[in-house]
Design a protein around this motif. Structure first.
Motif, mmCIF file in Angstrom:
data_model
loop_
_atom_site.group_PDB
_atom_site.id
_atom_site.type_symbol
_atom_site.label_atom_id
_atom_site.label_comp_id
_atom_site.label_asym_id
_atom_site.label_seq_id
_atom_site.Cartn_x
_atom_site.Cartn_y
_atom_site.Cartn_z
ATOM 1 N N LEU A 80 31.053 -23.441 58.403
ATOM 2 C CA LEU A 80 30.920 -24.075 57.095
ATOM 3 C C LEU A 80 31.199 -25.574 57.083
ATOM 4 N N HIS A 81 32.123 -26.043 57.904
ATOM 5 C CA HIS A 81 32.575 -27.423 57.782
ATOM 6 C C HIS A 81 31.435 -28.416 58.015
ATOM 7 N N GLN A 82 31.009 -29.098 56.944
ATOM 8 C CA GLN A 82 29.923 -30.084 56.995
ATOM 9 C C GLN A 82 28.690 -29.518 57.694
ATOM 10 N N GLY A 83 28.471 -28.212 57.520
ATOM 11 C CA GLY A 83 27.432 -27.529 58.286
ATOM 12 C C GLY A 83 26.007 -27.892 57.918
ATOM 13 N N GLY A 84 25.789 -28.551 56.769
ATOM 14 C CA GLY A 84 24.429 -28.869 56.361
ATOM 15 C C GLY A 84 23.919 -30.222 56.811
ATOM 16 N N VAL A 85 24.785 -31.050 57.368
ATOM 17 C CA VAL A 85 24.391 -32.422 57.716
ATOM 18 C C VAL A 85 23.284 -32.437 58.762
ATOM 19 N N ILE A 86 23.470 -31.705 59.853
ATOM 20 C CA ILE A 86 22.466 -31.704 60.922
ATOM 21 C C ILE A 86 21.153 -31.058 60.463
ATOM 22 N N PRO A 87 21.190 -29.891 59.800
ATOM 23 C CA PRO A 87 19.922 -29.333 59.292
ATOM 24 C C PRO A 87 19.211 -30.255 58.300
ATOM 25 N N ALA A 88 19.952 -31.011 57.488
ATOM 26 C CA ALA A 88 19.322 -31.953 56.554
ATOM 27 C C ALA A 88 18.593 -33.055 57.311
ATOM 28 N N LEU A 89 19.200 -33.569 58.355
ATOM 29 C CA LEU A 89 18.539 -34.578 59.183
ATOM 30 C C LEU A 89 17.290 -33.999 59.842
ATOM 31 N N ASP A 90 17.394 -32.737 60.255
ATOM 32 C CA ASP A 90 16.230 -32.086 60.848
ATOM 33 C C ASP A 90 15.101 -31.941 59.828
ATOM 34 N N TYR A 91 15.446 -31.730 58.566
ATOM 35 C CA TYR A 91 14.433 -31.660 57.508
ATOM 36 C C TYR A 91 13.670 -32.984 57.421
ATOM 37 N N PHE A 92 14.392 -34.097 57.465
ATOM 38 C CA PHE A 92 13.716 -35.395 57.398
ATOM 39 C C PHE A 92 12.872 -35.645 58.654
ATOM 40 N N HIS A 93 13.379 -35.176 59.797
ATOM 41 C CA HIS A 93 12.575 -35.317 61.025
ATOM 42 C C HIS A 93 11.265 -34.559 60.900
ATOM 43 N N GLU A 94 11.346 -33.318 60.454
ATOM 44 C CA GLU A 94 10.144 -32.495 60.316
ATOM 45 C C GLU A 94 9.190 -33.064 59.271
#
Length: 570
Positions: free
Chosen positions: A403-417
């Motif tokens: 859970l800890h700040q777990g969405g930061v990396i997937p959010a960046l991946d969203y912008f990459h995609e």
């Protein structure tokens, strides 16, 4: 095990192996240093991604070694680059691969050292079992922390020193015992100490007390210190040369022309030590009380059950062992430094797990002395305490490993995609990150160097736009809402400088899109409750397994809601 747990320990051990892979591939983000002191700089250098260079690598006195990063992270990244896999993998996939590499190497070296260092099968099983089931091992060890590397290097050093200590004890029992030269181990020790110092300047504190056995061994084998010094000096010279060339202090030719010119060289451990010796510098990272490690961090690492296993009856029969002395010396000396974070004590986990005294909860043996039987605690306590250990570590695993700040990396991946994967970007993108950890920008996979990274906070709210860039990422951290509101107004108004600069960017062909990336709880509490806000956002993406521990409001239960959202300004 010496007592019968309610759960079969072999089953728990096998499940824990699977958990190693699970948490190596999890998206939790524990501390910015796990990215900005490792992946961010290496990915920018090798994979040519646009990155936000941290101060440790960009100041006039660099405080981190390129040589260490090349040794531990460059091989897999170069392999990805030369094989052409980079074109087929998102940066997040590369991140997973490096995390898996960290997990596997840490796992193999840790288990090998514990197995070779401990004298009996029972002691080996105990140490490996508790180390593997610790949330620190599962949640932190695969991350890109310098502390994770330090843990492995400390364990290798303590294994070698303990082996030399055993040799001395054998010689004491029988003076006729042939003492081997241990040339390879001594040379390896010197190399590992050098790597440890260049990785983290705190590394020697864990060898402070065990070094006594090293000195005693050197008294018997006079050349041993010379062999260690040779390994240390040779490795240090290589690391200094790599750092000197990488930081541009001097070229290789310039070094050859005047190798004795000390000013040419970059000594990152010395720069790191000088920086951390300045109280004003430490205050920027947080100043703690001197007992913080002993009274707060150690209980957070081991939990109530671990402390009971470590000191049953407020005693520990392992206090003279090399692992215990290493941990004790490390914790004590680090407690003198006022900046004390939990992750600084990562190396003590395998050391102290090998010192858990579970025999205190076993049933007395028939051949034991009456005095020894009296020292035993009730065998029924053992399984209860072990279950508390499971519960504590499972809870922290969910919190820190998922859970800890777990969405930061997937959010960046969203912008990459969505925007960066295609080389033909038609519009500029403005990202405003609020109330999250600093986003490691290499995950965007910006090979076109089209993004400007701007960090602003309440003390420094000024920023300048680079007209050559078509995208901007604002890292606003915990900025006050009034200033965040001012920033959003600035970037959204068509007559603002930032807006016009983006329109004139080298790739932007249309109006830039503006996104706010923030915890769902923060958005719901602030933006939806303020009717006077003149703009509207629409959620375009969300990730449920994200928890922001820094902005809880106990008067508002909404602040405890998990999730990270990306909101587009409409």
């Amino acid at each position: 095990m010496s007592f019968k747990p309610t759960l079969n320990w072999r089953l728990v051990f096998l499940v824990s192996i699977g958990l190693r892979f699970l948490f190596a591939l999890s998206n939790s983000y524990i501390h910015p240093d796990e990215h900005f002191q490792s992946f961010e700089v290496v990915a920018g250098k090798i994979l040519n991604y646009s990155v936000s260079q941290p101060w440790e690598f960009s100041s006039e006195s660099p405080a981190r070694s390129w040589g260490i990063l090349y040794l531990f992270y460059a091989p897999v990244m170069y392999l990805i680059k030369v094989t052409g896999l980079q074109a087929h993998l998102n940066p997040i996939h590369i991140w997973y691969l490096v995390r898996l590499q960290n997990m596997v190497t840490g796992w193999l070296i840790t288990d090998f050292c514990l197995y070779k260092m401990l004298p009996t099968k029972q002691e080996r099983i105990k140490a490996i079992f508790f180390t593997l089931t610790s949330y620190v091992t599962l949640a932190l060890q695969s991350h890109g922390f310098s502390n994770s590397i330090e843990t492995v290097l400390v364990l290798v050093s303590i294994y070698i020193i303990d082996d030399l200590r055993f040799t001395l004890e054998e010689l004491k029992k029988n003076s006729q015992v042939l003492v081997s030269n241990n040339f390879t181990k001594l040379l390896l020790l010197g190399i590992v100490i050098s790597l440890g110092v260049f990785n983290r300047v705190t590394f020697p504190v864990f060898l402070a007390l065990p070094s006594w056995f090293l000195l005693k061994y050197s008294w018997v084998k006079k050349l041993s210190l010379f062999i260690i010094a040779f390994g240390f000096v040779l490795t240090s010279i290589l690391l200094v040369l790599v750092d000197t060339i990488e930081f541009g202090s001097a070229s290789f030719d310039a070094i050859l022309e005047n190798p004795l010119n000390i000013e040419n060289y970059v000594l990152t451990p010395l720069n790191n030590f000088i920086y951390n010796s300045n109280m004003e510098n430490l205050s920027q990272h947080g100043v703690h009380l001197y007992f913080n490690h002993f009274l707060i961090n150690i209980p957070q690492i081991f939990g109530p059950a671990g402390l009971i296993f470590l000191f049953p009856g407020f005693k520990n029969r392992y206090w003279r062992t090399t692992p215990f002395l290493s941990a004790l010396g490390g914790i004590t000396i680090l407690s003198v430094v006022p900046h004390q974070e939990l992750r600084f004590l990562t190396p003590v986990v395998p050391l102290l797990c090998s010192c858990f005294d579970i025999s205190a909860f076993s049933s007395p043996e028939a051949n034991e002395e009456p005095q020894e039987k009296k020292k035993k605690l009730s065998p029924s306590y053992g399984p209860v305490i072990l279950n508390i250990w499971y519960l504590f570590n499972a809870t922290l695993l969910i919190l820190m490993g998922i859970l800890h700040q777990g969405g930061v990396i997937p959010a960046l991946d969203y912008f990459h995609e969505t925007y960066y994967k295609s080389n033909d970007q038609q519009s500029g993108v403005i990202q405003i990150w609020w109330r999250t950890y600093s986003p490691p920008s290499w995950i965007l996979g910006d090979v076109n160097k089209s993004t400007q990274f701007i960090s602003i906070n309440d003390d420094s709210f000024e920023y300048n736009i680079d007209r050559s860039k078509s995208n901007v990422l604002f890292d606003t951290m915990g900025l006050e809402f009034d200033k965040l509101n001012e920033l959003i107004k600035d970037v959204s108004q068509s007559n603002s400088n930032i807006f016009n600069n983006l329109l004139n960017g080298f790739k932007s062909k249309s109006q830039p899109k503006i996104y706010l990336i923030t915890p769902i709880s923060s958005f719901n509490m602030i933006f939806e409750d303020k009717e006077e806000i003149p703009y509207k956002f629409q959620q375009v993406w969300n990730y449920d397994y994200h928890l922001d521990l820094d902005h809880f409001d106990f008067d508002n239960i909404e602040s405890f809601r998990s999730g990270l959202g990306i909101y587009e300004l409409i």
